[in-house]
Scaffold this motif. Sequence first.
Motif, PDB file in Angstrom:
ATOM      1  N   UNK A  21      12.300   3.442  -0.680  1.00 17.75           N
ATOM      2  CA  UNK A  21      11.241   4.315  -0.546  1.00 17.75           C
ATOM      3  C   UNK A  21      10.490   4.225  -1.424  1.00 17.75           C
ATOM      4  N   UNK A  22       8.960   4.032  -1.158  1.00 18.49           N
ATOM      5  CA  UNK A  22       7.954   4.013  -2.310  1.00 18.49           C
ATOM      6  C   UNK A  22       6.986   5.294  -2.129  1.00 18.49           C
ATOM      7  N   UNK A  23       7.083   5.920  -3.082  1.00 17.41           N
ATOM      8  CA  UNK A  23       6.021   6.965  -3.107  1.00 17.41           C
ATOM      9  C   UNK A  23       4.749   6.537  -3.067  1.00 17.41           C
ATOM     10  N   UNK A  24       4.391   5.516  -4.062  1.00 21.18           N
ATOM     11  CA  UNK A  24       3.177   4.800  -4.426  1.00 21.18           C
ATOM     12  C   UNK A  24       3.384   3.322  -3.634  1.00 21.18           C
ATOM     13  N   UNK A  25       1.996   2.921  -3.415  1.00 22.56           N
ATOM     14  CA  UNK A  25       1.838   1.504  -2.944  1.00 22.56           C
ATOM     15  C   UNK A  25       2.599   0.403  -3.751  1.00 22.56           C
ATOM     16  N   UNK A  26       3.368  -0.349  -3.002  1.00 16.56           N
ATOM     17  CA  UNK A  26       4.586  -1.213  -3.654  1.00 16.56           C
ATOM     18  C   UNK A  26       4.709  -2.115  -2.679  1.00 16.56           C
ATOM     19  N   UNK A  27       5.136  -3.610  -3.077  1.00 16.79           N
ATOM     20  CA  UNK A  27       5.529  -4.510  -2.391  1.00 16.79           C
ATOM     21  C   UNK A  27       4.557  -4.687  -0.909  1.00 16.79           C
ATOM     22  N   UNK A  28       5.189  -4.762  -0.013  1.00 19.28           N
ATOM     23  CA  UNK A  28       4.534  -4.852   1.597  1.00 19.28           C
ATOM     24  C   UNK A  28       3.790  -3.554   1.862  1.00 19.28           C
ATOM     25  N   UNK A  29       3.949  -2.334   1.029  1.00 18.16           N
ATOM     26  CA  UNK A  29       3.325  -1.067   1.363  1.00 18.16           C
ATOM     27  C   UNK A  29       1.864  -0.916   0.831  1.00 18.16           C
ATOM     28  N   UNK A  30       0.991  -0.520   1.543  1.00 19.84           N
ATOM     29  CA  UNK A  30      -0.269  -0.395   0.705  1.00 19.84           C
ATOM     30  C   UNK A  30      -1.005   0.849   1.589  1.00 19.84           C
ATOM     31  N   UNK A  31      -1.270   1.795   0.851  1.00 17.73           N
ATOM     32  CA  UNK A  31      -1.704   2.982   0.991  1.00 17.73           C
ATOM     33  C   UNK A  31      -2.999   3.416   0.152  1.00 17.73           C
ATOM     34  N   UNK A  32      -4.309   3.306   0.477  1.00 17.72           N
ATOM     35  CA  UNK A  32      -5.427   3.672  -0.587  1.00 17.72           C
ATOM     36  C   UNK A  32      -5.115   5.193  -1.079  1.00 17.72           C
ATOM     37  N   UNK A  33      -4.537   5.967  -0.437  1.00 14.76           N
ATOM     38  CA  UNK A  33      -4.360   7.258  -1.131  1.00 14.76           C
ATOM     39  C   UNK A  33      -3.282   7.431  -1.930  1.00 14.76           C
ATOM     40  N   UNK A  34      -2.221   6.300  -2.006  1.00 10.83           N
ATOM     41  CA  UNK A  34      -0.901   6.151  -2.865  1.00 10.83           C
ATOM     42  C   UNK A  34      -1.218   5.079  -3.625  1.00 10.83           C
ATOM     43  N   UNK A  35      -1.896   5.135  -4.725  1.00 14.25           N
ATOM     44  CA  UNK A  35      -2.132   3.884  -5.591  1.00 14.25           C
ATOM     45  C   UNK A  35      -1.786   4.153  -6.917  1.00 14.25           C
ATOM     46  N   UNK A  36      -1.070   5.502  -7.351  1.00 15.40           N
ATOM     47  CA  UNK A  36      -0.608   5.980  -8.434  1.00 15.40           C
ATOM     48  C   UNK A  36      -1.581   7.065  -9.014  1.00 15.40           C
ATOM     49  N   UNK A  37      -1.442   7.737  -9.909  1.00  8.98           N
ATOM     50  CA  UNK A  37      -2.180   8.864 -10.902  1.00  8.98           C
ATOM     51  C   UNK A  37      -1.954   8.633 -12.133  1.00  8.98           C
ATOM     52  N   UNK A  38      -2.959   8.511 -12.898  1.00  9.61           N
ATOM     53  CA  UNK A  38      -2.821   8.235 -14.314  1.00  9.61           C
ATOM     54  C   UNK A  38      -1.918   6.978 -14.917  1.00  9.61           C
ATOM     55  N   UNK A  39      -1.200   7.202 -15.608  1.00  4.31           N
ATOM     56  CA  UNK A  39      -0.191   6.075 -15.994  1.00  4.31           C
ATOM     57  C   UNK A  39       0.946   5.847 -15.063  1.00  4.31           C
TER      58      UNK A  39
END
Length: 232
Positions: A21-39
């Motif tokens: 499971x990916x909290x942020x965009x990773x691999x084939x999962x892309x979500x503009x609202x989930x691109x990470x935060x800070x570092x």
Amino acid sequence: MTLIHENVNRGRSQTGWLDSFHTFSFGGFRDPARMGIGALRVINEDRIIPGSGFAEHGHEDMDILTLVLSGKLRHRDTIGNETVIAPGKAQLMSAGTGIRHSEMNASDTEPAHFLQIWLIPETYGGAPTYQQAALSPEEEARDWSLLASGRDGEAPLRLLSDSRVLIAFPQAGMTTRLPIGEGRKTFVHIVEGLATIGGERISSGDGLQVGESRLPDIDWITDGKALLFDMK
């Protein structure tokens, strides 16, 4: 404002040996609202079947923190480290100019369940390094306990960014306050348990993206485990 990253909206990758499971965009999962935060760039919750795992592969210029939740992982890398990581331990690789490693389930009968977390360093290059540390005993870390930091000597593990990673093991009925620093970015990952914040129910796999200097506390309905990321 607190944005809840609901666990049901995480990305998911499934193969014959891995369920991730990916909290942020990773691999084939892309979500503009989930691109990470800070570092903080990656929080992956992985489950590996017995006798399998991530074969040798490479990384550059990334701090990679691994926490085993159940089972055991066998780590090998190209700078000479070979060890088995079990619950209660954490490992941190700073990939620097390049490191290759494998993370395999150390058991032929039991699955392995763990978190892999990536934080972006502030400077690139340098020799790759490997660190390992024990988590604070749960009974001594009901409130936040510092696990990793970018400041020398402040925490068991040394990051390469102005960031801190804290862990807490609250019990049912406890209240956890979020230590928010002025001008800092904060993200909380609920590893285990059920709780509420500001009247909203949160549970294992949820994330809290914090955008205020003052916030409601987390009230725990069950025993739990949480990670807090405090970043520049």
